[in-house]
Design a protein around this motif. Sequence first.
Motif, short mmCIF file in Angstrom:
data_model
loop_
_atom_site.label_atom_id
_atom_site.label_comp_id
_atom_site.label_asym_id
_atom_site.label_seq_id
_atom_site.Cartn_x
_atom_site.Cartn_y
_atom_site.Cartn_z
N THR A 17 0.71 -0.87 -0.31
CA THR A 17 0.03 0.49 0.04
C THR A 17 0.45 1.57 -0.20
O THR A 17 2.10 1.39 0.43
CB THR A 17 -0.63 0.25 1.35
OG1 THR A 17 -0.27 -0.40 2.63
CG2 THR A 17 -2.26 -0.87 1.03
N ASN A 18 1.00 2.31 -0.31
CA ASN A 18 1.49 3.74 -0.27
C ASN A 18 1.37 3.77 1.15
O ASN A 18 1.20 3.15 2.07
CB ASN A 18 0.09 4.45 -0.64
CG ASN A 18 -0.26 4.68 -1.90
OD1 ASN A 18 0.14 3.55 -2.70
ND2 ASN A 18 -0.81 5.24 -2.40
N LYS A 19 1.57 5.12 1.41
CA LYS A 19 2.94 5.04 2.45
C LYS A 19 3.08 4.40 3.37
O LYS A 19 2.97 3.41 4.54
CB LYS A 19 1.52 5.90 3.85
CG LYS A 19 1.59 6.89 2.60
CD LYS A 19 0.09 8.07 4.10
CE LYS A 19 0.16 9.12 4.03
NZ LYS A 19 0.47 10.16 4.16
N SER A 20 4.67 3.26 3.34
CA SER A 20 5.14 2.16 2.98
C SER A 20 6.27 2.20 3.40
O SER A 20 7.06 2.71 2.49
CB SER A 20 4.22 1.38 2.49
OG SER A 20 4.26 1.05 1.12
N ILE A 21 6.60 1.77 3.96
CA ILE A 21 8.30 1.08 3.73
C ILE A 21 8.52 0.21 3.56
O ILE A 21 7.75 -1.15 4.21
CB ILE A 21 9.22 1.06 5.34
CG1 ILE A 21 9.26 2.79 5.98
CG2 ILE A 21 11.27 1.23 5.02
CD1 ILE A 21 10.42 3.17 6.76
N ILE A 22 9.30 -0.50 1.73
CA ILE A 22 9.63 -1.87 2.13
C ILE A 22 11.45 -2.25 2.43
O ILE A 22 12.06 -1.39 1.66
CB ILE A 22 9.98 -2.17 0.56
CG1 ILE A 22 7.68 -1.66 0.25
CG2 ILE A 22 9.51 -3.58 0.20
CD1 ILE A 22 7.81 -1.86 -1.21
N VAL A 23 11.04 -3.32 3.26
CA VAL A 23 12.21 -3.50 3.52
C VAL A 23 13.63 -4.97 2.93
O VAL A 23 12.40 -5.57 3.23
CB VAL A 23 12.82 -3.63 4.88
CG1 VAL A 23 13.47 -3.61 5.80
CG2 VAL A 23 11.91 -2.11 5.83
N ILE A 24 14.06 -5.00 3.15
CA ILE A 24 15.03 -6.01 2.34
C ILE A 24 16.56 -6.04 2.95
O ILE A 24 16.74 -5.52 3.20
CB ILE A 24 15.62 -5.98 0.47
CG1 ILE A 24 13.93 -5.62 0.34
CG2 ILE A 24 15.83 -8.18 0.46
CD1 ILE A 24 14.71 -5.98 -1.32
N GLU A 25 16.20 -7.26 4.02
CA GLU A 25 17.47 -7.13 4.95
C GLU A 25 18.42 -8.22 4.51
O GLU A 25 18.41 -8.50 4.05
CB GLU A 25 16.89 -7.40 6.72
CG GLU A 25 15.99 -6.73 7.30
CD GLU A 25 17.01 -5.57 9.10
OE1 GLU A 25 17.72 -5.44 8.72
OE2 GLU A 25 15.56 -5.55 9.60
N ASP A 26 19.63 -7.91 5.10
CA ASP A 26 20.61 -8.12 4.78
C ASP A 26 20.37 -9.12 3.11
O ASP A 26 20.74 -9.41 2.78
CB ASP A 26 21.10 -9.57 5.33
CG ASP A 26 20.82 -9.05 6.67
OD1 ASP A 26 21.99 -8.65 7.31
OD2 ASP A 26 20.76 -10.06 7.59
N ILE A 27 20.44 -7.71 2.13
CA ILE A 27 20.64 -7.74 0.75
C ILE A 27 21.65 -8.46 0.12
O ILE A 27 21.54 -9.55 -0.60
CB ILE A 27 20.66 -6.05 0.10
CG1 ILE A 27 20.41 -6.78 -1.57
CG2 ILE A 27 21.73 -5.53 -0.09
CD1 ILE A 27 18.66 -6.44 -1.86
N ASP A 28 22.99 -8.62 0.87
CA ASP A 28 24.38 -8.85 0.05
C ASP A 28 24.11 -11.13 0.45
O ASP A 28 24.60 -11.50 -0.02
CB ASP A 28 25.67 -8.54 0.70
CG ASP A 28 25.47 -8.79 2.13
OD1 ASP A 28 24.28 -7.73 3.27
OD2 ASP A 28 26.16 -8.60 2.34
#
Length: 502
Positions: free
Chosen positions: A254-265
């Motif tokens: 949804t709008n107003k959101s933070i999409i997080v991808i941890e430890d991308i490596d």
Amino acid sequence: SRLLRLLHGWWEGLKDFYSPNSYVEIPEFNGYCGVDMNELYRSVQLYLNSLHAAVHSRRVSVSRAKNSSHLSYTLAPDQTMEDTFVGARLWWTHNVDSVPDSLEEKRSFTLKMKKPDRTRILSDYLDHVAHCAEEYDSRSRDRKLYTNNGHGSHDCGWTAVPFRHPATFSTLALDPELMDAIKADLESFGQGKEFYHRVGRAWKRGYLLHGPPGTGKSSLIAAMANYLHYDVYDMELTKVTDNSELRALLIQTTNKSIIVIEDIDCSLDLTNRLSKPPAAPPRRLESRRSVESLMEADDSRVTLSGLLNFTDGLWSCCGEERIIVFTTNHKDNVDPALIRSGRMDMHILLSTCGFPAFKCLAFNYLGIEEHDLFSIIEQSIQAGGALTPAEISEILIKHKHQDHYLALKAVVSALHLSIVTTFAQSDEPFEEEEEEVAASNKGEEQNAVVDNGEVVDVFVNNPPVNDSCVTKNSRSLTWQRRVRYLIKTKRLCEQRRLNHLL
Ligand SMILES: Nc1ncnc2c1ncn2[C@@H]1O[C@H](COP(=O)(O)OP(=O)(O)OP(=O)(O)O)[C@@H](O)[C@H]1O
Ligand SMILES: [Mg+2]
């Protein structure tokens, strides 16, 4: 009955004509049969809720949605509440009528104001109501933490729980300048709707948080979400089967959101693009695109190009006000394409605790703003004492029921241990001058060495906690020299022991 209705209409018209007031009705549903929800009705409800003045009117209805932490106040039926806007007084009334032969109710708000005010302020006032309502909604609504746990289908890949992480910018131990920069960046992003539209950019922003474990990357994300009142989507890349699922997940956010991808490596073999074996030459005149998609079909996992598309392909603009955050412990392991500016607009290095950050932790955990040991701690940090905020908070938690002195002394010891370890691992040569200083400083340390050679431990277990050990010229340098002297002695001892063994 037709005549009656006609008469009633005339009577109302007459009343309106002679009344000094003007009335605006805002029904809950549009149209006669009422199928379309009237957005304005909801806005008024939120607006009155936001005023909290509703609480002061004689009767209010209070409710709480399941799992919600907020009470919501509404005007009880037939109650009236007063508001003012640019010098005009307005009255809101909530009407609830039962519908004959049905369990349903017909609800509406009536706005009463003086007739001259109607042309003067009505449309501005309604804009104001809608604006305040939207603001209130985004501040007060319960936020969610979503995760793709692998059980969801393509239709609904996310599962949600209420997001109640307590981290905020005031509990976060960060360098004050960095903190201000991050806050300013977030604020200008949050208010940037017009800007992003004007310059033709999608309204999104990427942050790369990098730094050693325990420096507050995850905590910073929570603080950001709390600061902006955004939802959080915690993406587990290893659970995503392929690029199309990745896109499906993106579309559902949804709008107003933070999409997080941890430890991308760690979640993706990001070198695959570079180390992929060269593709066999196309047999026929296939378009480049289809060759690429064949290559990708080989490994049905998420690929780097899928992730690049995720962050700034066409589909990434399917919503507004998105923040994408990548975290990593080693920035160098991340493919540069993924973090070039435009994709990750701000690179934030979180490192070990500086002195201002330490003070913040001391205040949060011990409730103190000043202490005699603070200057020693500051010097030790300057001399190279490097502890992560997580390590310091751990020490402070352990000693939180004890004397502040003991807690801070434990921090000093840990800082010294970290200096000693760092220096002992390096084999920097000592300078002549230092040798001299060391020689002139011989004292208790020397005795300690004579004892068993474990000088470092003696030093660490009994950190000097007053100025007596510091010469008058330059404190921090003396500290550093002192430590280096000790390390040198320790190295010598070790060498002697090794020689002895040989
Ligand atoms: N800057 C900070 N301010 C306050 N507390 C912190 C800070 N950094 C870490 N902590 C504390 O340390 C714990 C671990 O921090 P966090 O999970 O944010 O670290 P991280 O950088 O995400 O680590 P990792 O790389 O292992 O994921 C948190 O519970 C938090 O209480
Ligand atoms: Mg983390």
